[in-house]
Write a protein that holds these residues in place. Structure first.
Motif, PDB file in Angstrom:
ATOM      1  N   UNK A 206       5.051  50.956  61.760  1.00 40.50           N
ATOM      2  CA  UNK A 206       3.811  51.270  62.517  1.00 40.50           C
ATOM      3  C   UNK A 206       3.769  51.612  63.744  1.00 40.50           C
ATOM      4  N   UNK A 207       5.283  51.811  64.378  1.00 41.76           N
ATOM      5  CA  UNK A 207       5.671  52.241  65.492  1.00 41.76           C
ATOM      6  C   UNK A 207       6.925  53.419  65.213  1.00 41.76           C
ATOM      7  N   UNK A 208       7.597  53.723  66.515  1.00 40.64           N
ATOM      8  CA  UNK A 208       8.929  54.119  65.992  1.00 40.64           C
ATOM      9  C   UNK A 208       9.978  53.698  65.899  1.00 40.64           C
ATOM     10  N   UNK A 209      10.264  53.562  65.153  1.00 44.18           N
ATOM     11  CA  UNK A 209      11.391  53.094  65.060  1.00 44.18           C
ATOM     12  C   UNK A 209      12.841  53.727  65.844  1.00 44.18           C
ATOM     13  N   UNK A 210      14.087  52.739  66.303  1.00 42.31           N
ATOM     14  CA  UNK A 210      14.781  54.210  67.012  1.00 42.31           C
ATOM     15  C   UNK A 210      15.798  53.347  66.382  1.00 42.31           C
ATOM     16  N   UNK A 211      16.943  54.076  66.093  1.00 43.64           N
ATOM     17  CA  UNK A 211      17.770  55.313  65.344  1.00 43.64           C
ATOM     18  C   UNK A 211      19.286  53.889  65.454  1.00 43.64           C
ATOM     19  N   UNK A 212      19.709  53.394  65.042  1.00 42.93           N
ATOM     20  CA  UNK A 212      20.145  52.192  64.263  1.00 42.93           C
ATOM     21  C   UNK A 212      22.086  52.769  64.740  1.00 42.93           C
ATOM     22  N   UNK A 213      23.047  52.123  65.292  1.00 41.82           N
ATOM     23  CA  UNK A 213      24.215  52.231  66.092  1.00 41.82           C
ATOM     24  C   UNK A 213      24.685  53.151  65.139  1.00 41.82           C
ATOM     25  N   UNK A 214      24.872  52.347  63.229  1.00 40.79           N
ATOM     26  CA  UNK A 214      25.627  53.214  62.236  1.00 40.79           C
ATOM     27  C   UNK A 214      25.238  54.755  62.269  1.00 40.79           C
ATOM     28  N   UNK A 215      24.123  54.621  62.055  1.00 41.46           N
ATOM     29  CA  UNK A 215      23.912  55.755  61.468  1.00 41.46           C
ATOM     30  C   UNK A 215      23.528  56.720  62.081  1.00 41.46           C
TER      31      UNK A 215
END
Length: 525
Positions: A206-215
């Motif tokens: 329900x919020x903008x999720x950050x991009x993770x390092x691996x992807x």
């Protein structure tokens, strides 16, 4: 269930090319339930084929973003109708097809934060995208953008040194550059750019999720060493890009609690955590429970390698990502087009169409094949960029043919020597603890696996990876709750992996450097 209870269930979400899948495990990380929604058959109104839409130019390939949202609605409804108790879920994580990108329109963040549980997700967010159809990994329409990015940073190798890969047409940086140059108005109306993985996490959060390092390291944008967006790459791609991407985070990051929307609509516990989502290839590494020194070899139409690396050596061949279960390590991905179809051609030509005869040929010939080496590409190979059949005798002299049995051994040994050579070029080091984990159709052939074991001088195990990405995300959900990078990934498991020993290496002196010299000799100038 209170906030510290880790005895409940864990969900893995998989937003793949052709379907959305949800997989549940119990507290012992044993699979309990699985549901899926296939795009083509269950959402035919989007007119996809294989989950994608190919444009008339045959190189532009997209997928309807809202289709993914509606599929999530349907998948969760299936779980609910099956009687699954969402209140037992301690944490969720997930994966998305790598390299796909989503463009959230201005004002979408506010909509995500005030979702109405009486309505479906699809009803509420279907108009939240400034670009209706998301570019996906099958797209190859950004050749000009790739060359531009490489030029800006000082060449293909320099880009690989920074980001882990040279510029690839499907990679997100080049897709964003295309949008910026050709759809400027839509770009300017975009307040957030997500990968498919972080897009899926955003809906659950329900919020903008950050991009993770691996992807994120599969975008041509993330600096592998610094684990931040590379300034030169950002400036070369688009204006104001850093603020649209957000700050990347470790792959085991606890993003917070699940959106109240899912608590009210499906009965999730309000203490359920959302652990950062990642790409499908990194998720498969987690699902296979890969360890330091291990290699996954998938033997299918194309052959694929996933490697655990401690000290990577980026090159213009293959890809290096940050490891999804150990932020201080890396993973590499290598793909070879000429896999099972070439093996089938040799079966038909030299073994009378019989796999039994093919296997007998491997049994009748000795490891290293008396120095004979074959390199066979039915179609233009990725690594190296070459095609055709090439045979060398023990003195490196090109020859027209070997005996039938030697032909078969030269093919199988050549394919595996290529894999070992390129794995070592990227920094993989075989140790006494190294294992090869074999999957795919050809992993059912014990003689082929014996050659694989001999070439890599490591034991070969087989494993079922039909659910590796989704299962890996359920594992990662547990890992995130248990402390993420503070806890070794292997320590979350109460039972050993279900590997089956298929082959032990026999003493054999394969000259991998010699293979590399011969392969380089066949590359067109």
């Amino acid at each position: 269930m209170d906030e510290t209870d880790v005895s409940g269930t864990y969900l893995g979400f998989d937003f793949s090319t052709q379907q959305v899948k949800i997989l549940a495990t119990d507290h012992n990380l044993q699979m309990m339930k699985e549901v899926s929604v296939h795009f083509d058959s269950e959402l035919p109104q989007y007119n996809t084929k294989g989950g994608a839409i190919m444009q008339n130019d045959r190189i532009t390939v997209t997928a309807p973003t809202e289709m993914w949202v509606q599929a999530l609605d349907l998948a969760l409804d299936k779980m609910k109708q099956s009687g699954f108790d969402f209140s037992t879920v301690v944490a969720v994580s997930g994966t998305g097809q790598q390299h796909g990108s989503v463009y959230w329109k201005n004002g979408s963040h506010a909509i995500l934060r005030r979702l109405d549980a009486k309505m479906t997700l699809h009803e509420q967010v279907k108009h939240c995208f400034s670009i209706k159809d998301s570019p996906i990994w099958m797209d190859s329409s950004t050749y000009a953008e790739c060359r531009y990015l490489e030029k800006c940073v000082g060449g293909a190798q320099q880009l690989a040194d920074i980001t882990g890969s040279r510029a690839y047409e499907r990679f997100t940086a080049n897709q964003i550059r295309k949008v910026f140059c050709r759809q400027r108005e839509a770009y300017e109306k975009t307040e957030r750019i997500s990968l498919v993985s972080s897009f899926a996490a955003s809906m659950l959060l329900g919020d903008y999720a950050p991009i993770d390092y691996s992807d994120g390291s599969g975008m041509n944008l993330l600096n592998l060493k610094l684990k931040t967006w590379d300034k030169t790459c950002l400036l070369s791609v688009a204006d104001n890009l850093e603020e649209k991407l957000g700050i990347p985070v470790p792959s085991s990051t606890d993003l917070g609690y699940i959106s109240s929307y899912f608590c009210q609509r499906y009965g999730f516990n309000s203490n359920c955590k959302v652990i950062a989502f990642t790409g499908d290839n990194p998720a498969s590494l987690a699902g296979c429970r890969l360890q330091k020194g291990d290699i996954v070899v998938s033997l299918g139409t194309s052959d694929t390698l996933i490697l655990w690396l401690d000290e990577p050596h980026p090159s213009t061949e293959g890809h290096i990502f940050i490891n999804p279960i150990d932020d201080d390590a890396f993973m590499a991905l290598l793909c070879f087009k000429n896999g099972s179809l070439t093996r089938e051609r040799f079966r038909d030509k030299y073994a009378g169409g019989s796999w039994e005869n093919f296997s007998k040929a491997l049994q009748m010939t000795k490891p290293t094949n008396n120095g004979n080496i074959g390199i066979y590409f039915d179609v233009q190979e990725i690594i190296p960029e070459s095609v055709g059949d090439h045979r060398f005798d023990g003195k490196d002299k090109k020859v027209v043919e070997f005996s039938n049995d030697e032909e078969i051994r030269s093919l199988v040994e050549g394919q595996f020597m290529a894999k070992r050579f390129h794995a070592e070029q990227l920094g993989h080091k075989l140790t006494p603890q190294s294992r090869v984990l074999a999957t795919g159709g050809a992993s059912a052939n014990p003689e082929i696996l014996q050659v694989l074991s001999d070439v890599f001088q490591a034991p070969v195990y087989t494993l079922d990876t039909s659910n590796s990405a989704c299962l890996g995300c359920a594992y990662r959900a547990n890992h995130g709750v248990m402390g993420g990078h503070k806890t070794a990934f292997a320590d979350i498991f109460r039972q050993p992996p279900n590997y089956k020993l298929a082959a032990k290496p026999r003493p054999a002196d394969y000259d991998i450097k010699r293979y590399g010299r011969l392969e380089n000799a066949i590359i067109p100038l």
